[in-house]
Design a protein around this motif. Structure first.
Motif, mmCIF file in Angstrom:
data_model
loop_
_atom_site.group_PDB
_atom_site.id
_atom_site.type_symbol
_atom_site.label_atom_id
_atom_site.label_comp_id
_atom_site.label_asym_id
_atom_site.label_seq_id
_atom_site.Cartn_x
_atom_site.Cartn_y
_atom_site.Cartn_z
ATOM 1 N N ILE A 79 0.808 -1.217 0.000
ATOM 2 C CA ILE A 79 0.000 0.000 0.000
ATOM 3 C C ILE A 79 0.843 1.270 0.000
ATOM 4 O O ILE A 79 0.428 2.312 -0.492
ATOM 5 C CB ILE A 79 -0.987 -0.033 1.182
ATOM 6 N N PHE A 80 2.048 1.193 0.543
ATOM 7 C CA PHE A 80 2.893 2.392 0.571
ATOM 8 C C PHE A 80 3.724 2.534 -0.700
ATOM 9 O O PHE A 80 4.477 3.470 -0.852
ATOM 10 C CB PHE A 80 3.808 2.363 1.800
ATOM 11 N N LYS A 81 3.594 1.562 -1.590
ATOM 12 C CA LYS A 81 4.435 1.586 -2.784
ATOM 13 C C LYS A 81 3.683 1.925 -4.051
ATOM 14 O O LYS A 81 4.273 2.439 -4.993
ATOM 15 C CB LYS A 81 5.127 0.232 -2.962
ATOM 16 N N ILE A 82 2.407 1.620 -4.085
ATOM 17 C CA ILE A 82 1.705 1.800 -5.339
ATOM 18 C C ILE A 82 1.201 3.223 -5.515
ATOM 19 O O ILE A 82 0.649 3.823 -4.612
ATOM 20 C CB ILE A 82 0.519 0.832 -5.508
ATOM 21 N N SER A 83 1.419 3.742 -6.665
ATOM 22 C CA SER A 83 0.920 5.067 -7.018
ATOM 23 C C SER A 83 0.873 5.146 -8.538
ATOM 24 O O SER A 83 1.845 4.825 -9.174
ATOM 25 C CB SER A 83 1.855 6.150 -6.474
ATOM 26 N N PRO A 84 -0.194 5.496 -9.175
ATOM 27 C CA PRO A 84 -1.442 5.911 -8.565
ATOM 28 C C PRO A 84 -2.127 4.751 -7.827
ATOM 29 O O PRO A 84 -1.969 3.605 -8.206
ATOM 30 C CB PRO A 84 -2.284 6.335 -9.759
ATOM 31 N N LYS A 85 -2.856 5.091 -6.813
ATOM 32 C CA LYS A 85 -3.374 4.026 -5.973
ATOM 33 C C LYS A 85 -4.763 3.578 -6.404
ATOM 34 O O LYS A 85 -5.474 4.270 -7.100
ATOM 35 C CB LYS A 85 -3.365 4.454 -4.520
ATOM 36 N N LYS A 87 -8.561 2.747 -5.959
ATOM 37 C CA LYS A 87 -9.643 3.361 -5.208
ATOM 38 C C LYS A 87 -10.218 2.343 -4.225
ATOM 39 O O LYS A 87 -10.386 1.178 -4.567
ATOM 40 C CB LYS A 87 -10.712 3.773 -6.204
ATOM 41 N N LYS B 4 -8.327 4.520 -10.729
ATOM 42 C CA LYS B 4 -7.153 4.991 -10.005
ATOM 43 C C LYS B 4 -7.033 6.489 -10.100
ATOM 44 O O LYS B 4 -7.533 7.122 -11.018
ATOM 45 C CB LYS B 4 -5.898 4.361 -10.587
ATOM 46 N N ILE B 5 -6.330 7.072 -9.138
ATOM 47 C CA ILE B 5 -6.093 8.497 -9.181
ATOM 48 C C ILE B 5 -4.676 8.745 -8.687
ATOM 49 O O ILE B 5 -4.141 8.007 -7.884
ATOM 50 C CB ILE B 5 -7.122 9.266 -8.304
ATOM 51 N N LYS B 6 -4.071 9.784 -9.234
ATOM 52 C CA LYS B 6 -2.757 10.183 -8.728
ATOM 53 C C LYS B 6 -2.974 11.165 -7.599
ATOM 54 O O LYS B 6 -3.654 12.165 -7.756
ATOM 55 C CB LYS B 6 -1.939 10.832 -9.851
ATOM 56 N N LEU B 305 -4.931 8.774 2.469
ATOM 57 C CA LEU B 305 -4.448 9.346 1.210
ATOM 58 C C LEU B 305 -3.091 10.027 1.395
ATOM 59 O O LEU B 305 -2.198 9.888 0.556
ATOM 60 C CB LEU B 305 -5.466 10.345 0.654
ATOM 61 N N LEU B 307 -0.798 9.480 3.805
ATOM 62 C CA LEU B 307 0.288 8.611 4.266
ATOM 63 C C LEU B 307 0.633 7.490 3.295
ATOM 64 O O LEU B 307 1.697 6.901 3.392
ATOM 65 C CB LEU B 307 -0.053 8.026 5.640
ATOM 66 N N THR B 308 -0.262 7.183 2.380
ATOM 67 C CA THR B 308 0.088 6.127 1.421
ATOM 68 C C THR B 308 0.414 6.705 0.054
ATOM 69 O O THR B 308 0.468 5.983 -0.928
ATOM 70 C CB THR B 308 -1.049 5.097 1.240
ATOM 71 N N GLY B 309 0.606 7.988 -0.007
ATOM 72 C CA GLY B 309 0.927 8.618 -1.291
ATOM 73 C C GLY B 309 2.261 8.119 -1.820
ATOM 74 O O GLY B 309 3.253 8.833 -1.807
ATOM 75 N N GLY B 310 2.280 6.876 -2.251
ATOM 76 C CA GLY B 310 3.523 6.241 -2.687
ATOM 77 C C GLY B 310 4.096 6.876 -3.939
ATOM 78 O O GLY B 310 3.405 7.526 -4.700
ATOM 79 N N LYS B 311 5.384 6.724 -4.126
ATOM 80 C CA LYS B 311 6.035 7.328 -5.283
ATOM 81 C C LYS B 311 6.425 6.280 -6.321
ATOM 82 O O LYS B 311 6.655 6.595 -7.470
ATOM 83 C CB LYS B 311 7.309 8.079 -4.851
ATOM 84 N N VAL B 312 6.542 5.028 -5.902
ATOM 85 C CA VAL B 312 7.053 3.995 -6.796
ATOM 86 C C VAL B 312 5.955 3.498 -7.733
ATOM 87 O O VAL B 312 4.861 3.152 -7.302
ATOM 88 C CB VAL B 312 7.593 2.796 -5.981
ATOM 89 N N GLU B 313 6.254 3.497 -9.005
ATOM 90 C CA GLU B 313 5.296 2.985 -9.983
ATOM 91 C C GLU B 313 5.348 1.471 -9.946
ATOM 92 O O GLU B 313 6.423 0.881 -9.965
ATOM 93 C CB GLU B 313 5.673 3.496 -11.373
ATOM 94 N N ASN B 314 4.191 0.836 -9.865
ATOM 95 C CA ASN B 314 4.161 -0.635 -9.765
ATOM 96 C C ASN B 314 4.438 -1.270 -11.120
ATOM 97 O O ASN B 314 3.705 -1.069 -12.052
ATOM 98 C CB ASN B 314 2.791 -1.073 -9.244
#
Lengths: 190, 314
Positions: A79-85, A87, B4-6, B305, B307-314
């Motif tokens: 959860i802390f790695k995915i972005s965009p996340k 919904k 999804k949203i950024k 939103l 605290l989980t604003g992650g930066k790594v693209e999956n």
């Protein structure tokens, strides 16, 4: 270039309902007491599949089995790695699952991490007698010791490929296709 | 299949920089979290291992408890600092206090302060996410979000509504945050009260101003009473409390100026009998306690939103 991108049909529109019917049969065979049975779909693909299985059981047995949907976003391990996340969708489990035979349903079984999250979510709602797993496609590449009890089709894949499950309700037609990853930019493996 | 949203915001200081889509996204996320509040086991592992600090330089019951509940339900650890029991009373500056606390690996800071701009000041100087829990007369973003979530539940729509906010607009950060967000979503926002409480400049921010309660409430879908903030004001805003109540109190007569199905809101704490009467507070159209419940869901969404604003693209 784009012409060379291949798309392989794994389950066609005609076979799709038959596969679902078979899964429904197998679930009933393993769980003779339908009053104890609970179907739980993992949103969103699993929920759609769950509805189909539920309808198939109703058609064959005339019984509407208990069912619900869970969203596993809150339980993801990345959860802390995915972005965009993703919904967060609403979880709908409006009855006790204590001592029930739960069948967890998802469309594609891949790393097993979604299923792990789904099991954790279920335990926040109670203590089922048993949890079984039903999936439409098992594509391999497990990262956790998890396996399905009911499988529509086992499909050996490479990690570069994407399994796309389509449902009439949202995609206009039923079917499962295998395609290369770059074909559709925004698609993440299930 | 998944929407999804950024989400690129580190802090929630003001609702001003958020787009309409982002506002709706927070509200939708909060709606999903509401379900968790209805469970027997109110706990999800989402923010396990994160630390959330509430730093309140002003008294609070709802906001602080609600943030703490939200963080705990999401499995984050919470630490509460009330300034009277801390080194703040020895004269430590805000920034020093926060820098020291941040050195203990805090991931999010919820701050309430009597100075407008305190949250923004901090947000630019610390790595942790800063959430504004009310800064002076400036903003109280999560209160406006929970108000709008409540309105959404009762009215089923987010735009095209007439919302009358009545009372001490001047000192109210709640009114400002609500104005910003409700206008972005496409609603009519009316500020109703005596001229001493409503600076003309609010017209520039899109508010309609009414100095007469009957006109201000006419045809309103939502009536929101604000607390007269006695602690922030000197005298001269109104002759007497009795006269103020006679002209601007939401009571069983004045509420009839609004639509029949209008909902009645108040951010709390209430001065019973001054800005709103007890019989109206106990009316079934009054949704004050729903607002409080929604507050926890909204704060869960905001913490999630940010605290989980992650930066790594999956």
């Amino acid at each position: 270039m784009s012409k060379s991108k291949k798309e392989i049909i794994i389950i066609d529109e005609k076979t799709f309902p038959r596969v679902i019917n078979r899964i429904a049969h197998e679930i009933m065979e393993k769980n003779p007491d339908l009053s104890d049975l609970v179907l739980i779909g993992i949103k969103k693909g699993g929920s759609l599949l769950k509805e189909r299985i539920k309808n198939a059981i109703k058609k064959m047995e005339g019984i509407e089995v208990l069912s619900g949907d869970i969203d596993i976003t809150m339980y993801r391990d990345d959860i802390f790695k995915i972005s965009p996340k993703h919904k967060i969708e609403t979880t709908e489990l409006l009855f006790s699952i204590d001592d029930k035979n739960v069948v967890l349903i998802d469309d594609v079984l891949f790393t097993g991490r979604t299923v792990r999250a789904g099991i954790d979510a279920i335990f926040d709602f109670g203590r089922p007698k048993r949890i079984q797993l039903a999936v439409l496609i098992d594509r391999g590449h497990r990262e956790l010791p998890i396996q399905a009890d009911f499988v529509g089709k086992v499909v050996p894949t490479s990690r570069k490929e994407i399994v796309e499950v389509m449902f009439k309700e949202v995609d206009g037609k039923d079917g499962v296709v295998l395609r290369e990853k770059n074909d559709r930019k925004n698609k993440v493996e299930s | 299949m998944t929407e999804k949203i950024k989400w690129n915001h580190k802090d929630l200081v003001s609702l001003e920089p958020l787009s309409k889509e982002e506002l709706i996204y927070i509200l939708e996320t909060a709606k999903s979290f509401e379900e968790v509040l209805k469970r027997d086991v109110k706990k999800v592992p989402t923010l396990r291992g994160k630390s959330v600090l509430t730093l309140f330089y002003e008294p609070s019951t709802r906001t602080r408890t609600s943030f703490e509940m939200a963080a705990k339900i999401l499995s984050a650890d919470t630490i509460n600092i009330s300034t009277s029991a801390s080194s703040v009373s020895k004269g430590e500056t805000l920034l020093d206090t926060v820098k020291n606390l941040e050195a203990m690996s805090i991931d999010a800071i919820i701050i309430r302060h009597s100075f407008s701009g305190a949250a923004e000041f901090l947000s630019k100087r610390v790595k942790a996410s800063v959430i504004n829990g009310g800064d002076g007369r400036h903003e109280h973003p999560t209160q406006a979000l929970l108000d709008i979530l409540t309105i959404w539940e009762y009215k089923n729509i987010l735009s095209g509504l007439k919302i009358a906010i009545v009372g001490d607009i001047l000192h109210s950060r709640v009114a400002r945050s609500n104005l910003i967000a409700l206008k972005k979503l496409g609603n009519e926002v009316r500020f109703v009260g005596p001229a001493t409480f409503i600076p003309e400049t609010f017209r520039e921010l899109g508010a309609e101003i009414y100095y007469n309660l009957e006109e201000g409430l006419y045809d309103a879908d939502v009536v929101m009473a604000l607390r007269i903030q006695k602690e922030r004001m000197g005298s001269g805003f109104y002759p007497t409390e009795r006269e103020y109540a006679r002209c601007f109190s939401i009571n069983k007569n004045s509420i009839n100026f609004a639509k029949k199905d209008a909902i009645i809101m108040h951010p709390g704490p209430v001065n019973r009998g001054l800005e709103i009467t007890s019989d109206v507070l106990d009316d079934k159209r009054c949704v004050v306690l729903d607002q409080v419940t929604k507050g926890v869901a909204v704060r869960m969404a905001v913490l999630y939103l940010l605290l989980t604003g992650g930066k790594v693209e999956n």
